[in-house]
Write a protein that holds these residues in place. Structure first.
Motif, PDB file in Angstrom:
ATOM      1  N   LYS A 169       0.840  -1.202   0.000  1.00  0.00           N
ATOM      2  CA  LYS A 169       0.000   0.000   0.000  1.00  0.00           C
ATOM      3  C   LYS A 169       0.872   1.247   0.000  1.00  0.00           C
ATOM      4  O   LYS A 169       1.925   1.277   0.624  1.00  0.00           O
ATOM      5  CB  LYS A 169      -0.923  -0.008   1.232  1.00  0.00           C
ATOM      6  CG  LYS A 169      -1.964   1.089   1.236  1.00  0.00           C
ATOM      7  CD  LYS A 169      -2.954   0.908   2.377  1.00  0.00           C
ATOM      8  CE  LYS A 169      -2.362   1.323   3.697  1.00  0.00           C
ATOM      9  NZ  LYS A 169      -3.395   1.464   4.757  1.00  0.00           N
ATOM     10  N   SER A 228       0.449   5.803   0.008  1.00  0.00           N
ATOM     11  CA  SER A 228      -0.474   6.897   0.310  1.00  0.00           C
ATOM     12  C   SER A 228       0.021   8.191  -0.320  1.00  0.00           C
ATOM     13  O   SER A 228       1.228   8.373  -0.523  1.00  0.00           O
ATOM     14  CB  SER A 228      -0.603   7.090   1.825  1.00  0.00           C
ATOM     15  OG  SER A 228      -1.042   5.909   2.456  1.00  0.00           O
ATOM     16  N   CYS A 281      -5.163   9.772   0.163  1.00  0.00           N
ATOM     17  CA  CYS A 281      -5.658   8.850  -0.854  1.00  0.00           C
ATOM     18  C   CYS A 281      -4.794   7.588  -0.784  1.00  0.00           C
ATOM     19  O   CYS A 281      -3.572   7.660  -0.944  1.00  0.00           O
ATOM     20  CB  CYS A 281      -5.581   9.498  -2.235  1.00  0.00           C
ATOM     21  SG  CYS A 281      -6.464   8.598  -3.511  1.00  0.00           S
ATOM     22  N   GLU A 282      -5.417   6.459  -0.548  1.00  0.00           N
ATOM     23  CA  GLU A 282      -4.686   5.210  -0.360  1.00  0.00           C
ATOM     24  C   GLU A 282      -4.674   4.406  -1.648  1.00  0.00           C
ATOM     25  O   GLU A 282      -5.731   4.120  -2.224  1.00  0.00           O
ATOM     26  CB  GLU A 282      -5.328   4.375   0.756  1.00  0.00           C
ATOM     27  CG  GLU A 282      -5.522   5.113   2.070  1.00  0.00           C
ATOM     28  CD  GLU A 282      -4.217   5.477   2.734  1.00  0.00           C
ATOM     29  OE1 GLU A 282      -3.228   4.745   2.528  1.00  0.00           O
ATOM     30  OE2 GLU A 282      -4.171   6.480   3.465  1.00  0.00           O
ATOM     31  N   VAL A 333      -4.202   0.933  -3.098  1.00  0.00           N
ATOM     32  CA  VAL A 333      -4.252  -0.433  -2.564  1.00  0.00           C
ATOM     33  C   VAL A 333      -4.362  -1.447  -3.700  1.00  0.00           C
ATOM     34  O   VAL A 333      -4.770  -1.122  -4.818  1.00  0.00           O
ATOM     35  CB  VAL A 333      -5.430  -0.605  -1.593  1.00  0.00           C
ATOM     36  CG1 VAL A 333      -5.278   0.315  -0.387  1.00  0.00           C
ATOM     37  CG2 VAL A 333      -6.764  -0.353  -2.285  1.00  0.00           C
ATOM     38  N   LEU A 340      -9.406  -4.307   0.363  1.00  0.00           N
ATOM     39  CA  LEU A 340     -10.575  -3.795   1.075  1.00  0.00           C
ATOM     40  C   LEU A 340     -11.497  -4.931   1.497  1.00  0.00           C
ATOM     41  O   LEU A 340     -12.083  -4.889   2.592  1.00  0.00           O
ATOM     42  CB  LEU A 340     -11.327  -2.795   0.191  1.00  0.00           C
ATOM     43  CG  LEU A 340     -10.544  -1.534  -0.200  1.00  0.00           C
ATOM     44  CD1 LEU A 340     -11.383  -0.651  -1.111  1.00  0.00           C
ATOM     45  CD2 LEU A 340     -10.130  -0.751   1.040  1.00  0.00           C
ATOM     46  N   GLU A 395      -8.218   0.941   9.426  1.00  0.00           N
ATOM     47  CA  GLU A 395      -8.679   1.597   8.211  1.00  0.00           C
ATOM     48  C   GLU A 395      -9.904   2.457   8.525  1.00  0.00           C
ATOM     49  O   GLU A 395     -10.751   2.069   9.323  1.00  0.00           O
ATOM     50  CB  GLU A 395      -9.031   0.560   7.132  1.00  0.00           C
ATOM     51  CG  GLU A 395      -7.831  -0.131   6.521  1.00  0.00           C
ATOM     52  CD  GLU A 395      -6.954   0.820   5.710  1.00  0.00           C
ATOM     53  OE1 GLU A 395      -7.461   1.827   5.209  1.00  0.00           O
ATOM     54  OE2 GLU A 395      -5.747   0.524   5.585  1.00  0.00           O
ATOM     55  N   TYR A 452      -9.783   5.492  -1.870  1.00  0.00           N
ATOM     56  CA  TYR A 452      -8.928   4.403  -2.322  1.00  0.00           C
ATOM     57  C   TYR A 452      -8.863   4.380  -3.843  1.00  0.00           C
ATOM     58  O   TYR A 452      -9.887   4.543  -4.520  1.00  0.00           O
ATOM     59  CB  TYR A 452      -9.439   3.058  -1.805  1.00  0.00           C
ATOM     60  CG  TYR A 452      -9.425   2.941  -0.298  1.00  0.00           C
ATOM     61  CD1 TYR A 452      -8.286   2.510   0.374  1.00  0.00           C
ATOM     62  CD2 TYR A 452     -10.550   3.293   0.455  1.00  0.00           C
ATOM     63  CE1 TYR A 452      -8.258   2.413   1.759  1.00  0.00           C
ATOM     64  CE2 TYR A 452     -10.541   3.196   1.835  1.00  0.00           C
ATOM     65  CZ  TYR A 452      -9.393   2.762   2.481  1.00  0.00           C
ATOM     66  OH  TYR A 452      -9.371   2.673   3.848  1.00  0.00           O
TER      67      TYR A 452
END
Length: 397
Positions: free
Chosen positions: A98, A100, A116-117, A119, A124, A195, A202
């Motif tokens: 991950k 960011s 803003c992640e 991934v 999720l 989270e 995301y």
């Protein structure tokens, strides 16, 4: 023995004020223990509810900014590290990378600032995130770096106050560069551990690797254990593995939600036990009060004791009679203390908006401890009564 108990109740009715004062110390002690232990149990449950059950099987690995020593060696969170970690540490089910970035998300004239992640596919879902509408990222979208975005509930409400934002286009600006993204999902607001499903966004990590930073190392690694029960051990195993790789401590920071909850539970339980032990002192004080009252009772009833001995009552019978009276006081105080403790706990938890939780263990322990205290502190006066000479007792000396 039952007759002795009935006689004890009759004596209590004759000495109502004295009995009430004796019972009061026991009530306060028992109620205090129950309230403290129950509030600690409620606080523990509140901690668990706050973090939720999601992500308890996840372990977080971070590096660089979490160094604990100056000579710590940085690890490169690349694909080789992922493969080696999976091969050398047991009980790992899946590893996600991950990254960011700080970004501004805009729709029309409305903008929100936040993290803003980026991934990978399945992350999720593994965190048990739930969608209010839309869908999660597909494998293809992550592979080709599609410009898709999933919004947290709070951000979605701010950007789309009139309704569902799925299918709409938003502008994401990071480092003065703007990209257009299609909203494919809106997350439900829920407790998801580390989270944030409310104020989070995301995007596919494939987009981050293609458009933001080519071939990036992961800023954070999320490791999923095969089961919740292995999370705590996995933290230790990964820490030890990274230490072997670098030869130094502090090169990474490893933690998990399960470990954090366990640590907070230990602190809460330790405080509860310590405070309950302090509250239990009042039971000992109450026991001293009972002993004083029983000594006075024995002195006042010397002639009764002398008559019973003259009629053939043995010292054991006399001792048992006064021990039962002493125990009866603590039994009544224990029962009343449990009732008051539950009522006070209910009131406090209602004021604090906590779920009603009463520690049944504290009820049993405090009750039997109060009876034990009554017997121990009543033994000396009872033995004193048993040793009285019937002639001296009848003469009132």
């Amino acid at each position: 023995m039952f007759e002795d108990f009935l006689n004890a109740l009759a004596n209590f009715r004759r000495q109502k004020m004295r009995t009430t004062l004796s019972v009061l110390g026991v009530i306060i002690g028992v109620a205090s223990v129950i309230v403290i232990m129950s509030m600690g149990q409620s606080s523990t449950k509140q901690i668990q509810d706050t973090f939720g059950n999601a992500g308890l099987d996840m372990v977080n690995i971070s590096g660089g900014f979490m160094r604990r020593s100056r000579d710590a060696v940085s690890l490169q969170f690349n694909e080789n590290f992922r493969e080696n970690l999976f091969a050398n540490v047991r009980n790992i089910k899946k590893i996600w990378y991950k990254n960011s970035l700080s970004a501004t998300i805009s729709f029309g004239e409305t903008s929100v600032n936040g993290s803003c992640e980026a991934v990978e596919t399945g992350y999720l879902e593994a965190y048990s995130m739930q969608l209010e509408s839309g869908r999660f990222f597909s494998v293809t979208e992550n592979l080709f770096g599609a410009q898709k975005i999933i919004l947290g509930k709070e951000y979605a409400d701010l950007l789309f106050p009139s309704g569902d934002g799925v299918g709409k286009k938003v502008l994401v600006t990071a480092d003065k560069i703007s990209f257009g993204f299609e909203v494919v999902g809106i997350l439900k607001e829920q407790n998801t551990g580390m989270e944030n499903s409310s104020s989070a966004t995301y995007i596919p990590r494939g987009f981050y690797a293609k458009k933001i930073k080519p071939n990036p190392e992961a800023a954070t690694i999320m490791v999923q254990a095969v089961s919740n029960e292995f999370s705590t051990q996995l933290v230790s195993d990964i820490t030890e593995y990274c230490k072997e790789l670098t030869g130094t401590e502090g090169s990474v920071w490893v933690n998990s939600m399960q470990t954090m909850i366990e640590q907070m539970n230990k602190i809460t339980n330790s405080l509860s036990v310590m405070l309950a032990a302090i509250a239990a002192i009042s039971l000992l004080v109450g026991g001293i009060g009972i002993m004083n009252i029983m000594i006075v009772t024995v002195t006042e009833r010397r002639q009764e004791i002398g008559i019973r001995k003259a009629l053939g009552a043995s010292p054991n019978i006399i001792r048992r009679q006064f021990l039962i009276e002493s125990a009866a006081i603590t039994v009544m105080g224990g029962i009343a203390g449990i009732a008051f403790g539950i009522l006070i706990t209910l009131a406090l938890e209602y004021v604090r908006s906590l779920s009603f939780t009463v520690s049944t263990t504290s009820c049993f322990i405090s009750f039997f401890f109060s009876v034990f205290v009554g017997i121990i502190f009543g033994f000396s006066p009872a033995s004193r009564a048993a040793k009285l000479d019937p002639v001296d007792a009848l003469n009132g000396e």
